[in-house]
Write an enzyme that holds these catalytic residues in place. Structure first.
Site, PDB file in Angstrom:
ATOM      1  N   GLY A 213      28.301 -15.624  -7.717  1.00 47.39           N
ATOM      2  CA  GLY A 213      27.227 -16.609  -7.870  1.00 47.39           C
ATOM      3  C   GLY A 213      27.727 -17.876  -8.509  1.00 47.39           C
ATOM      4  N   ASN A 214      26.813 -18.726  -8.910  1.00 51.59           N
ATOM      5  CA  ASN A 214      27.209 -19.970  -9.587  1.00 51.59           C
ATOM      6  C   ASN A 214      26.173 -20.309 -10.654  1.00 51.59           C
ATOM      7  OD1 ASN A 214      25.111 -21.826  -8.379  1.00 51.59           O
ATOM      8  ND2 ASN A 214      26.080 -21.019  -6.538  1.00 51.59           N
ATOM      9  N   ARG A 215      26.443 -21.369 -11.397  1.00 49.07           N
ATOM     10  CA  ARG A 215      25.633 -21.667 -12.577  1.00 49.07           C
ATOM     11  C   ARG A 215      24.434 -22.566 -12.305  1.00 49.07           C
ATOM     12  NH1 ARG A 215      28.095 -21.059 -17.588  1.00 49.07           N
ATOM     13  NH2 ARG A 215      30.248 -20.334 -17.511  1.00 49.07           N
ATOM     14  N   SER A 216      24.167 -22.900 -11.059  1.00 54.59           N
ATOM     15  CA  SER A 216      23.060 -23.824 -10.802  1.00 54.59           C
ATOM     16  C   SER A 216      21.726 -23.187 -11.217  1.00 54.59           C
ATOM     17  CB  SER A 216      23.018 -24.188  -9.320  1.00 54.59           C
ATOM     18  OG  SER A 216      21.922 -25.025  -9.080  1.00 54.59           O
TER      19      SER A 216
END
Ligand code: C5P
Length: 409
Positions: A213-216
């Site tokens: 995943g990512n931090r957005s």
């Protein structure tokens, strides 16, 4: 400073009880609220409740305090009129200019922004009569929120549900904010436009319990959604893993992976005037998905992870490569989060993706992601560069729309 004056019109639907929460939010955030219910709505919530919560007198008709000419004064002095819930009957009366009680008189005398939050059964919402009335009201500059989809009064579900009152409050706040900044809010500049906005971050599953995943956080995307709604747009939000409540008035599609995001964006974009790709899309996904949880083996190194590329949705919508938009005339906006050489990388990315506008910002572990503020430069394909100083994500969102509007055909 005088408190902004808000008229809360309440028409006769069961969702009237949810408008109590909207009223609380408005009063607690420093607004002087005058509740104007219809006679029918008092079957659901009584005048005493409205009076106690607003601290103001409550009347349904024009014959009380006639010497104060309430049927004219309340509308004339309002900074915002919000009708929540708005029934099919109320939308019809407003569209046709009927004035048989205090609320309908107020709607005719108001010259401030007017916002309707409809709530009714799906059949009533979808009826051509209601749809034509909604179109008339929007054409005249009112903001009419799309109802939410979900459980209705009985056991049935569908479109027609009253949106989350806290989210309706957010839209009221943004409309008033534009009003206070001297922006035209009685002629919202995105009225009649369909905008598609992706928000959040995709997750690419490795096995049933793990993902890349990512931090957005999705906050910038939601700020774009809310500001577009307050400017009269029909909004489709493609939401990826934010966990946020659906914004009031948007059609929302919930997705998880980049592949699902692509499918949802391409479908929604078919009749869209604007596509804004604010979501952080995973560039790569695991090549294989393990149907069962991947186990660690004693004494063994983990198996290497093989990744494959995801399609670039922004480039596809913008027609990078072919130079032709999927839909001619569509305005396409991308985002670029960069950690170094921010502007130089942004300029290259704008050309590579082929979009009209690219919002470039610097990101880092404690920068931008999840915060309420943002700082960016909006690059345009025609070479214009608009710096947006550090401030609320809503301010950046408004600048994006200011740059989109003149590019619309
Ligand atoms: O190439 P990069 O990931 O930095 O580009 C960011 C922009 O491209 C964002 O607007 C993002 O939503 C979009 N994007 C996309 N599909 C991808 C990767 C990014 O639409 N696979």
């Amino acid at each position: 400073m005088e408190k902004p004056k808000v008229v809360l019109g309440v028409s006769g639907g069961i969702a009237a009880y949810k408008a109590c929460e909207l009223l609380r939010r408005l009063t607690e955030s420093g607004h002087d609220v005058r509740v104007v219910p219809t006679e029918a709505s008092l079957h659901f919530v009584g005048a005493a409740t409205w009076s106690a919560l607003s601290g103001n007198p409550v009347s349904t008709e024009v014959w009380d305090s006639v010497h104060e000419v309430p049927h004219v004064r309340i509308g004339q002095h309002a900074d915002l009129v919000v009708v929540a819930p708005a029934t099919a009957d109320m939308l019809a009366k407003a569209a046709h200019g009927l004035a048989d009680d205090l609320l309908t008189n107020t709607l005719l005398t108001a010259r401030c922004p007017v916002l309707f939050a409809p709530a009714m059964h799906t059949e009533m919402w979808e009826h051509p009569a209601t749809q034509e009335n909604v179109a008339t009201l929007r054409r005249r500059g009112a903001v009419v929120l799309e109802p939410a989809v979900g459980r209705l009064t009985g056991v049935d579900t569908g479109k027609g549900r009253f949106p989350d009152p806290v989210e309706i409050f957010e839209t009221c706040r943004l409309v008033l904010r534009r009003h206070s900044l001297g922006r035209s809010v009685t002629e919202p500049d995105l009225t009649g436009r369909h905008v598609v906005i992706s928000a959040g971050g995709t997750r690419e599953p490795l096995d049933p319990v793990r993902y890349l995943g990512n931090r957005s956080s999705g906050k910038q995307g939601y700020a774009l959604v809310r500001t577009a709604l307050a400017r009269g747009a029909r909004v489709t939000l493609i939401e990826a893993n934010t966990g946020f409540t659906d914004p009031a008035g948007a059609d929302v599609v919930h997705i998880g992976t980049a592949a699902q995001l692509r499918e949802a964006v391409l479908k929604a974009a078919e009749d869209a005037d604007v596509v804004v790709m604010a979501a952080a899309v995973a560039d790569f996904r695991p090549e294989t998905y393990a149907a069962g949880k991947i186990k660690k083996q004693d004494g063994q190194e983990p198996a290497p992870l093989t990744l494959v590329r995801n399609p670039d949705i922004l480039a596809e919508v913008a027609g990078a490569g072919s130079g032709a938009r999927l839909r001619p005339g569509q305005v396409v906006v991308g985002f670029a989060a960069e950690t170094d050489d921010v502007l130089a990388n942004g300029r290259k990315k704008l050309r590579r993706k082929g979009c009209d506008l690219l919002v470039v910002n610097e990101v880092g572990e404690h920068k931008t992601f999840g915060s309420e503020e943002n700082e960016a430069v909006v690059l345009a394909a025609d070479g214009a560069e608009t710096p947006v100083p550090y401030g609320p994500k809503e301010t950046l969102a408004e600048v994006v729309w200011d740059l989109v509007v003149p590019r619309l055909g």
